[in-house]
Scaffold this motif. Structure first.
Motif, mmCIF file in Angstrom:
data_model
loop_
_atom_site.group_PDB
_atom_site.id
_atom_site.type_symbol
_atom_site.label_atom_id
_atom_site.label_comp_id
_atom_site.label_asym_id
_atom_site.label_seq_id
_atom_site.Cartn_x
_atom_site.Cartn_y
_atom_site.Cartn_z
ATOM 1 N N HIS A 115 0.854 -1.194 0.000
ATOM 2 C CA HIS A 115 0.000 0.000 0.000
ATOM 3 C C HIS A 115 0.878 1.228 0.000
ATOM 4 O O HIS A 115 1.511 1.501 1.006
ATOM 5 N N ASN A 116 0.893 2.000 -1.045
ATOM 6 C CA ASN A 116 0.308 1.809 -2.358
ATOM 7 C C ASN A 116 1.305 2.311 -3.392
ATOM 8 O O ASN A 116 2.330 2.885 -3.031
ATOM 9 N N LEU A 117 1.009 2.139 -4.676
ATOM 10 C CA LEU A 117 1.963 2.485 -5.723
ATOM 11 C C LEU A 117 1.689 3.830 -6.374
ATOM 12 O O LEU A 117 2.624 4.596 -6.628
ATOM 13 N N VAL A 118 0.428 4.129 -6.678
ATOM 14 C CA VAL A 118 0.076 5.372 -7.374
ATOM 15 C C VAL A 118 -1.062 6.042 -6.619
ATOM 16 O O VAL A 118 -2.152 5.472 -6.487
ATOM 17 N N TRP A 119 -0.816 7.254 -6.117
ATOM 18 C CA TRP A 119 -1.817 7.988 -5.331
ATOM 19 C C TRP A 119 -1.542 9.468 -5.475
ATOM 20 O O TRP A 119 -0.387 9.904 -5.481
ATOM 21 N N HIS A 120 -2.600 10.256 -5.543
ATOM 22 C CA HIS A 120 -2.424 11.698 -5.698
ATOM 23 C C HIS A 120 -1.855 12.348 -4.440
ATOM 24 O O HIS A 120 -1.278 13.439 -4.505
ATOM 25 N N SER A 121 -2.018 11.692 -3.295
ATOM 26 C CA SER A 121 -1.564 12.239 -2.016
ATOM 27 C C SER A 121 -0.247 11.586 -1.604
ATOM 28 O O SER A 121 0.144 10.545 -2.138
ATOM 29 N N GLN A 122 0.449 12.215 -0.653
ATOM 30 C CA GLN A 122 1.767 11.733 -0.221
ATOM 31 C C GLN A 122 2.667 11.474 -1.417
ATOM 32 O O GLN A 122 3.408 10.497 -1.474
ATOM 33 N N TRP A 157 -1.273 -5.809 -4.059
ATOM 34 C CA TRP A 157 -0.899 -4.395 -4.116
ATOM 35 C C TRP A 157 -2.134 -3.531 -4.341
ATOM 36 O O TRP A 157 -2.960 -3.837 -5.206
ATOM 37 N N ASP A 158 -2.240 -2.449 -3.583
ATOM 38 C CA ASP A 158 -3.142 -1.364 -3.963
ATOM 39 C C ASP A 158 -2.385 -0.564 -5.016
ATOM 40 O O ASP A 158 -1.608 0.335 -4.697
ATOM 41 N N VAL A 159 -2.609 -0.925 -6.265
ATOM 42 C CA VAL A 159 -1.829 -0.312 -7.342
ATOM 43 C C VAL A 159 -2.198 1.157 -7.501
ATOM 44 O O VAL A 159 -1.339 2.035 -7.527
ATOM 45 N N VAL A 160 -3.496 1.416 -7.622
ATOM 46 C CA VAL A 160 -3.982 2.796 -7.703
ATOM 47 C C VAL A 160 -4.884 3.027 -6.503
ATOM 48 O O VAL A 160 -5.810 2.259 -6.243
ATOM 49 N N ASN A 161 -4.617 4.113 -5.792
ATOM 50 C CA ASN A 161 -5.340 4.408 -4.561
ATOM 51 C C ASN A 161 -6.174 5.672 -4.733
ATOM 52 O O ASN A 161 -5.672 6.708 -5.182
ATOM 53 N N GLU A 162 -7.466 5.559 -4.406
ATOM 54 C CA GLU A 162 -8.385 6.693 -4.353
ATOM 55 C C GLU A 162 -8.381 7.538 -5.625
ATOM 56 O O GLU A 162 -8.163 8.754 -5.587
ATOM 57 N N PRO A 163 -8.671 6.924 -6.774
ATOM 58 C CA PRO A 163 -8.637 7.690 -8.032
ATOM 59 C C PRO A 163 -9.889 8.506 -8.318
ATOM 60 O O PRO A 163 -9.876 9.326 -9.242
ATOM 61 N N PHE A 164 -10.973 8.311 -7.559
ATOM 62 C CA PHE A 164 -12.250 8.922 -7.904
ATOM 63 C C PHE A 164 -12.639 10.075 -6.982
ATOM 64 O O PHE A 164 -12.367 10.054 -5.782
ATOM 65 N N SER A 169 -16.323 11.080 -11.026
ATOM 66 C CA SER A 169 -15.311 11.516 -11.993
ATOM 67 C C SER A 169 -13.921 11.162 -11.460
ATOM 68 O O SER A 169 -13.731 10.990 -10.251
ATOM 69 N N LEU A 170 -12.951 11.063 -12.359
ATOM 70 C CA LEU A 170 -11.586 10.755 -11.952
ATOM 71 C C LEU A 170 -10.879 12.030 -11.474
ATOM 72 O O LEU A 170 -11.064 13.114 -12.036
ATOM 73 N N ARG A 171 -10.071 11.893 -10.435
ATOM 74 C CA ARG A 171 -9.303 13.029 -9.940
ATOM 75 C C ARG A 171 -8.326 13.508 -11.024
ATOM 76 O O ARG A 171 -7.678 12.703 -11.687
ATOM 77 N N GLN A 172 -8.201 14.800 -11.147
ATOM 78 C CA GLN A 172 -7.271 15.368 -12.121
ATOM 79 C C GLN A 172 -5.918 15.603 -11.454
ATOM 80 O O GLN A 172 -5.524 16.730 -11.163
ATOM 81 N N ASP A 173 -5.213 14.493 -11.225
ATOM 82 C CA ASP A 173 -3.895 14.573 -10.600
ATOM 83 C C ASP A 173 -2.811 14.522 -11.672
ATOM 84 O O ASP A 173 -3.099 14.589 -12.877
ATOM 85 N N ALA A 174 -1.574 14.386 -11.249
ATOM 86 C CA ALA A 174 -0.460 14.401 -12.191
ATOM 87 C C ALA A 174 -0.573 13.291 -13.229
ATOM 88 O O ALA A 174 -0.219 13.481 -14.407
ATOM 89 N N PHE A 175 -1.087 12.157 -12.822
ATOM 90 C CA PHE A 175 -1.153 11.002 -13.718
ATOM 91 C C PHE A 175 -2.304 11.143 -14.721
ATOM 92 O O PHE A 175 -2.122 10.902 -15.914
ATOM 93 N N TYR A 176 -3.443 11.559 -14.232
ATOM 94 C CA TYR A 176 -4.587 11.762 -15.124
ATOM 95 C C TYR A 176 -4.301 12.894 -16.104
ATOM 96 O O TYR A 176 -4.604 12.788 -17.310
ATOM 97 N N ASN A 177 -3.709 13.972 -15.632
ATOM 98 C CA ASN A 177 -3.449 15.117 -16.499
ATOM 99 C C ASN A 177 -2.462 14.786 -17.599
ATOM 100 O O ASN A 177 -2.515 15.366 -18.691
ATOM 101 N N ALA A 178 -1.565 13.846 -17.339
ATOM 102 C CA ALA A 178 -0.565 13.470 -18.340
ATOM 103 C C ALA A 178 -1.041 12.358 -19.264
ATOM 104 O O ALA A 178 -0.701 12.338 -20.450
ATOM 105 N N MET A 179 -1.857 11.424 -18.745
ATOM 106 C CA MET A 179 -2.161 10.201 -19.483
ATOM 107 C C MET A 179 -3.649 9.963 -19.676
ATOM 108 O O MET A 179 -4.027 8.994 -20.353
ATOM 109 N N GLY A 180 -4.501 10.789 -19.074
ATOM 110 C CA GLY A 180 -5.924 10.524 -19.130
ATOM 111 C C GLY A 180 -6.271 9.294 -18.304
ATOM 112 O O GLY A 180 -5.460 8.794 -17.515
ATOM 113 N N SER A 181 -7.467 8.769 -18.505
ATOM 114 C CA SER A 181 -7.913 7.625 -17.712
ATOM 115 C C SER A 181 -7.082 6.367 -17.961
ATOM 116 O O SER A 181 -7.105 5.428 -17.165
#
Length: 481
Positions: A115-122, A157-164, A169-181
């Motif tokens: 816990h975890n690999l990809v998260w908008h926080s921390q 693994w919690d690969v993606v954490n709290e994406p919604f 709607s999906l959070r507009q974090d660094a990953f979404y803004n660069a790669m979309g959904s």
């Protein structure tokens, strides 16, 4: 939410439905289970795990570690595998904190949930500063390096954490803004390439019941599976307010399981406004039992993990002022009513509830076995009331008597074939009135070996109860007590 000691920020919690009949149980106080029946052993008997979270200095506290090692068989590191710890600067990795928790788990024969690999926080600041055309490469490198480091040591693994967001709607974090959904599928594929044997999850909060957020995740999961993405599970965090476990939680778990996904409760706690009253602690016990029973009713629910070992470890008071006491152990690591209800739901003290008197609760329907007023009449399930017609006493010989003890649960005509009616009849001590309350949640007739079954898998008031070949369905799962 996946909190940390360094950065605890409150979040809005959506209102959820009031607790429904599925949570209305008649509890008879169960004793604190001794070392011979820890929660982990009870859970393993039912083919499940029961987990906890450890973080920071908890691994240096012998009271915490001895309790965690004895009672739980799954560990989630609270902060030690998050991006800001594992890769604080680009390409520089720090796995020491996570390694210590893995070592503790291995020494206590516990599995580990990554816990975890990809998260908008921390997320360390340098990640947010990466040019968009480089984000995918940075994300894939981070996932690959971390998963490879722990390969073979991580159950899931919690690969993606709290994406919604709450509206689905999906959070507009660094990953979404660069790669979309598409970043979610790419993250899961990357983790799978690094460790094909780990179960790969998307984990989120306020998705426990059926709502806009869980509907969006369900649609995403369908889409990912249709594309062949190796998504393995959905994590329901389970950060509840006492008395507000969603009535649709079981149905929600079942629909994800029907897609072929595991569905685990990953961060369970149940916060109470302070000071906690006796009534609120009893309601918390019912909430914990509801969550455990929902998991037991879903074959693809591998287990339930609590967030923290005891109230003293909880993130709740620091994030939600005026709220606390959210776990099954108090500030001194002594068991609370929620511990007793959890042990009972897992079949403590001999299975099926560990009590000699109480209601027979139909897990799948969220109702109680109800006795008619006329002998020879087939039993039904009805909304739980706690009344005499729904209160049974089990004798040492296995009889289940109702009311004054003169009438017993009976396999009609001493029948031993599927479809035999279960009726109420004068107690006579014969084998067709003797019942086993089993650790797997079934109730079987001693004479027939068949399971107590709600006909047609019905959830309606008045649904009839019969004997049927044991098949593992939720309509054959019961709790007693």
């Amino acid at each position: 939410m996946s909190p940390c000691a360094r950065s605890l920020r409150p979040r809005r919690s959506t209102a959820v439905l009031a607790v429904a009949a599925a949570t209305i149980l008649t509890f008879v106080a169960a004793p604190f289970a001794d070392a011979a029946s820890p929660l982990r052993s009870l859970a393993e008997t039912k083919g499940k795990y029961i987990g906890t979270e450890l973080t920071g200095n908890m691994v240096n506290n012998s009271t915490v570690t001895s309790l965690a090692g004895a009672q739980f068989d799954m560990v989630t590191p609270g902060n030690e595998m998050k991006w800001d710890t594992t890769e604080p600067s680009n390409g520089n990795y720090n796995f020491g904190p996570g390694d210590r928790i893995v070592s503790f788990a291995q020494s206590h024969n516990m599995q580990v949930r990554g816990h975890n690999l990809v998260w908008h926080s921390q997320l360390p600041g340098w990640v947010n500063g990466v040019p968009r055309n480089q984000v995918q490469g940075v994300m894939e490198a981070h996932i690959t390096t971390e998963v490879n480091h722990y390969k073979g040591k991580i159950y899931a693994w919690d690969v993606v954490n709290e994406p919604f967001n709450e509206d689905g709607s999906l959070r507009q974090d660094a990953f979404y803004n660069a790669m979309g959904s598409g970043y979610l599928a790419d993250a899961v594929r990357t983790a799978h390439a690094a460790d094909p044997n780990a179960k790969l999850y998307i984990n989120d909060y306020n998705i426990e019941g059926v709502n806009a957020k869980s509907n969006a995740l369900y649609s995403l999961a369908q889409s990912m599976l249709a594309q062949g993405v190796p998504l393995g599970g959905i994590g329901l965090e389970g950060h509840f307010i006492v008395g507000q476990v969603p009535s649709s939680m079981l149905a929600n778990m079942q629909r994800f399981a029907a897609l072929g996904l595991d569905v685990a409760v990953t961060e369970l706690d149940d916060r109470i406004q302070q000071p906690a009253s006796g009534a609120s602690l009893q309601q918390q016990a019912k909430d914990y039992a509801t969550v455990i029973n929902d998991c037991l009713a879903v074959t693809r629910c591998p287990g339930v993990s609590q967030w923290g070992v005891g109230d003293a470890d909880s993130w709740i008071p620091g994030t939600f002022p005026g709220w606390g006491t959210p776990t099954m152990y108090d500030n001194n690591y002594q068991p609370k009513p929620a511990y007793n209800s959890t042990a009972t739901a897992l079949g403590g003290s001999g299975g099926g509830g560990g009590t000699t008197t109480g209601a027979l609760h139909a897990v799948g329907a969220g109702k109680c076995l109800d006795t008619p007023t006329t002998t020879g009449t087939q039993l039904q399930i009805r909304a739980c009331t706690g009344g005499a017609s729904q209160t049974f006493t089990r004798s040492s010989s296995g009889e289940l008597s109702v009311s004054n003890g003169s009438y017993c649960l009976d396999a009609n005509g001493r029948g031993t074939s599927p479809g035999t009616k279960v009726i109420i009849w004068s107690c006579n001590g014969q084998a067709n009135q003797q019942w086993n309350i089993n650790a797997d949640g079934t109730v079987t007739g001693v004479q027939s070996g068949l399971c107590l079954d709600v006909s047609g898998n019905s959830t309606a008031d008045g649904a009839l109860v019969q004997l049927w070949t044991c098949g593992g369905g939720s309509n054959q799962h019961w709790t007693f007590g």
